[in-house]
Design a protein around this motif. Structure first.
Motif, short mmCIF file in Angstrom:
data_model
loop_
_atom_site.label_atom_id
_atom_site.label_comp_id
_atom_site.label_asym_id
_atom_site.label_seq_id
_atom_site.Cartn_x
_atom_site.Cartn_y
_atom_site.Cartn_z
N GLU A 174 40.35 72.97 4.34
CA GLU A 174 39.45 73.62 3.38
C GLU A 174 39.06 75.02 3.83
OE1 GLU A 174 36.14 71.04 2.85
OE2 GLU A 174 37.31 69.44 1.90
N GLU A 175 39.20 75.30 5.12
CA GLU A 175 38.83 76.61 5.65
C GLU A 175 40.02 77.24 6.35
OE1 GLU A 175 35.40 76.26 8.10
OE2 GLU A 175 34.23 75.17 6.60
N LYS A 176 39.90 78.54 6.62
CA LYS A 176 41.00 79.29 7.20
C LYS A 176 41.39 78.77 8.58
CE LYS A 176 42.25 83.94 8.76
NZ LYS A 176 41.84 85.36 8.83
N GLU A 177 40.40 78.57 9.44
CA GLU A 177 40.69 78.18 10.82
C GLU A 177 40.65 76.66 10.96
OE1 GLU A 177 38.33 80.34 13.58
OE2 GLU A 177 39.32 82.24 13.14
N GLN A 178 41.52 76.00 10.22
CA GLN A 178 41.68 74.56 10.31
C GLN A 178 43.15 74.21 10.20
OE1 GLN A 178 39.24 72.79 7.23
NE2 GLN A 178 37.44 72.71 8.55
N ASP A 179 43.49 73.05 10.76
CA ASP A 179 44.88 72.58 10.73
C ASP A 179 45.21 71.88 9.42
OD1 ASP A 179 45.59 73.15 13.54
OD2 ASP A 179 44.05 71.65 13.98
N ILE A 180 46.52 71.80 9.15
CA ILE A 180 47.03 70.82 8.20
C ILE A 180 47.15 69.52 8.98
CG2 ILE A 180 48.92 70.15 6.68
CD1 ILE A 180 49.63 73.10 6.42
N LYS A 181 46.39 68.51 8.59
CA LYS A 181 46.31 67.28 9.38
C LYS A 181 47.20 66.18 8.80
CE LYS A 181 41.69 68.12 11.24
NZ LYS A 181 42.22 68.47 12.56
N ILE A 182 47.63 65.31 9.68
CA ILE A 182 48.41 64.14 9.31
C ILE A 182 47.62 62.89 9.69
CG2 ILE A 182 50.54 62.86 9.68
CD1 ILE A 182 51.08 65.46 8.30
N PHE A 183 47.51 61.96 8.74
CA PHE A 183 46.84 60.68 9.00
C PHE A 183 47.78 59.53 8.68
CE2 PHE A 183 44.73 56.99 7.12
CZ PHE A 183 43.95 56.56 8.19
N ALA A 184 47.78 58.52 9.54
CA ALA A 184 48.58 57.32 9.29
C ALA A 184 47.85 56.12 9.86
CB ALA A 184 49.97 57.45 9.91
N ALA A 185 48.11 54.96 9.29
CA ALA A 185 47.54 53.71 9.79
C ALA A 185 48.67 52.70 9.96
CB ALA A 185 46.48 53.17 8.84
N LEU A 186 48.68 52.03 11.11
CA LEU A 186 49.70 51.03 11.42
C LEU A 186 49.05 49.65 11.44
CD1 LEU A 186 52.74 50.74 12.34
CD2 LEU A 186 51.82 50.54 14.66
N LYS A 187 49.64 48.72 10.70
CA LYS A 187 49.16 47.34 10.65
C LYS A 187 50.04 46.47 11.54
CE LYS A 187 47.42 43.38 9.08
NZ LYS A 187 46.07 42.87 9.43
N ASN A 188 49.39 45.72 12.44
CA ASN A 188 50.08 44.78 13.32
C ASN A 188 50.03 43.39 12.69
OD1 ASN A 188 51.07 43.22 15.41
ND2 ASN A 188 49.39 43.65 16.83
N PHE A 189 51.18 42.81 12.40
CA PHE A 189 51.24 41.48 11.80
C PHE A 189 51.50 40.39 12.83
CE2 PHE A 189 52.24 44.41 8.36
CZ PHE A 189 51.46 43.92 7.32
N SER A 190 51.39 40.73 14.11
CA SER A 190 51.75 39.80 15.18
C SER A 190 50.51 39.19 15.84
CB SER A 190 52.58 40.53 16.24
OG SER A 190 53.60 41.30 15.64
N ARG A 191 50.73 38.12 16.59
CA ARG A 191 49.65 37.46 17.33
C ARG A 191 49.48 38.06 18.73
NH1 ARG A 191 47.12 33.29 15.62
NH2 ARG A 191 46.60 32.70 17.77
N VAL A 192 50.23 39.07 19.04
CA VAL A 192 50.07 39.79 20.30
C VAL A 192 49.68 41.23 20.00
CG1 VAL A 192 51.69 38.36 21.58
CG2 VAL A 192 52.52 40.39 20.38
N HIS A 193 49.05 41.90 20.97
CA HIS A 193 48.74 43.31 20.77
C HIS A 193 50.03 44.12 20.86
CE1 HIS A 193 49.32 44.05 25.07
NE2 HIS A 193 49.30 45.34 24.77
N LEU A 194 50.01 45.30 20.31
CA LEU A 194 51.16 46.20 20.38
C LEU A 194 50.73 47.52 21.02
CD1 LEU A 194 52.71 45.77 16.82
CD2 LEU A 194 53.41 44.63 18.93
N ASP A 195 51.61 48.07 21.84
CA ASP A 195 51.46 49.45 22.30
C ASP A 195 52.36 50.29 21.40
OD1 ASP A 195 49.70 48.93 24.45
OD2 ASP A 195 51.38 48.18 25.62
N ALA A 196 51.75 51.16 20.60
CA ALA A 196 52.51 51.90 19.59
C ALA A 196 52.29 53.40 19.76
CB ALA A 196 52.08 51.47 18.19
N ARG A 197 53.31 54.16 19.43
CA ARG A 197 53.18 55.62 19.39
C ARG A 197 53.85 56.13 18.13
NH1 ARG A 197 55.49 58.66 24.21
NH2 ARG A 197 54.27 57.13 25.34
N ALA A 198 53.37 57.28 17.65
CA ALA A 198 53.85 57.82 16.38
C ALA A 198 54.29 59.27 16.55
CB ALA A 198 52.75 57.74 15.33
#
Length: 385
Positions: A174-198
């Motif tokens: 919305e302002e000059k000195e700001q980034d174009i941002k990227i947002f994402a959400a990852l859903k884990n369908f497993s019974r174990v935790h996941l280590d994830a990177r994007a």
């Protein structure tokens, strides 16, 4: 079998109970166990009092959960993944004299019919200290608290781990000195935790790659793997690091997760206006490569890495490279870079302890956006003979 948590999760768990003083200590701080169904495991915790007076200690057990925001909660957790009821501690209240240390014996019993997967528990020790307030002639109770966070993996058959991108969007500034941002959400369908990177790749309508960068797991200030709770969601954020000219673009995100490095992708189209393109050109004056350094070292070792810094501006830039960690040094720490040119700096990493570390280096141009270099150091295990 015992294992230790990754450093980033240790930092998240450290805010569960903030200590108001260094009146006592509690260990182990975090612990990962791998157990069989029906197995009984005995764990010793140690409480020590470094206060000048006796303290009253109370122990409690609960589950813990890492939310999509990266916040850790202990009370309102998913009961299906709580191991709190598995842990029995005989002595839950006791007094500890000044300079004293006490061993707390806990018995962990995995139910015979527990489903295979990851389960979580938190053992908290709250200490009360009676402290005299000088010049007022009154006494107050000072409370301080530490937690030990446990993750218990129960062996058994499980379907393959699965995760999907459920949200993905480009957020315009919305302002000059700001980034174009990227947002994402990852859903884990497993019974174990996941280590994830994007990682996100930006391409124009002709398929040319303009930018490629990693996202942060929400609640983290370092790029790299992010912990995703079983059947949970984790948000990821990032910013486009290169100025984009007016035109149409495609952002494609690729998640890598799990021990077998499975992937899940999504893509979205977006448009950069002429006005926004000009603002980003004035704001984004530097390119730093790489922005993430992941290094595995032996204890008591010294390593160097080279980082390239490029000037995208139309004039020469003086750039300062600043490290706030005593184990991270930069040489040279000031560069004068001509327009369109690139210079190198050397990152020196000195590790004297067998402890994982995370740090950040700031690349500060005299105008435009400050860039960051994240450094993750993993220490190799030394085989004992």
């Amino acid at each position: 079998m015992k294992k230790f948590f990754p450093f980033s999760l240790v930092l998240a768990l450290s805010v569960l109970c903030a200590s108001k003083s260094l009146a006592f200590y509690f260990s182990p701080f975090v612990l990962k166990l791998e157990l069989k169904k029906g197995e009984i495991y005995k764990q010793t915790f140690i409480v020590g009092n470094s206060w000048s007076k006796s303290i009253k200690c109370a122990i409690s057990v609960s589950g813990w959960e890492l939310l999509r925001s990266g916040e850790v909660v202990c009370e309102t957790v998913q009961k299906s993944y709580s191991a709190a009821s598995w842990i029995k501690i005989k002595e839950v209240e006791f007094n500890l004299p000044s300079g004293g240390e006490k061993k707390i014996e806990a018995e962990i019993t995995v139910p015979k019919y527990a489903s295979a997967g990851d389960y979580f528990a938190s053992v908290a020790v709250k200490a009360s200290i009676l402290e005299d307030i000088k010049q007022k002639g009154v006494t107050q109770s000072v409370e301080t608290c530490f937690r030990s966070a446990l993750q218990i993996h129960v062996f058994g058959f499980m379907p393959s781990v699965k995760a999907e991108v459920i949200e993905f969007k480009v957020i315009m500034p919305e302002e000059k000195e700001q980034d174009i941002k990227i947002f994402a959400a990852l859903k884990n369908f497993s019974r174990v935790h996941l280590d994830a990177r994007a990682q996100v790749e930006i391409r124009n309508s002709a398929g040319e790659i303009f930018d490629r960068f990693d996202l942060y797991g929400a609640g983290k200030n370092i790029r790299g793997d992010a912990f995703v709770y079983p059947e949970g969601i984790r948000d990821f954020w990032g910013s486009i690091s290169r100025p984009l000219a007016e035109g149409e673009y495609v952002a494609e995100i690729s998640f890598v997760y799990g021990s077998r490095f499975q992937t899940n992708k999504a893509a979205i189209n977006f448009v950069v206006s002429r006005e926004l393109g000009q603002k980003q050109k004035e704001f984004l004056t530097l390119i730093v490569e790489p922005e993430l350094l992941e290094i595995e070292v032996s204890p008591k070792s010294f390593r160097t890495k080279t980082v390239k810094i490029s000037n995208l501006d139309f004039e020469a830039l003086e750039v300062q490279i600043v490290s706030q960690e005593d184990w991270l040094k930069v040489k040279p720490d000031v560069l004068k870079i001509q327009p369109g040119k690139t210079k190198n700096c050397r990152i020196e990493i000195s590790i004297f302890e067998e402890v994982e570390r995370e740090g950040r280096i700031f690349v500060q141009p005299e105008r435009g956006k400050v860039k960051e270099i994240d450094v993750i150091v993993k220490v190799k295990e030394v085989e004992k003979r």
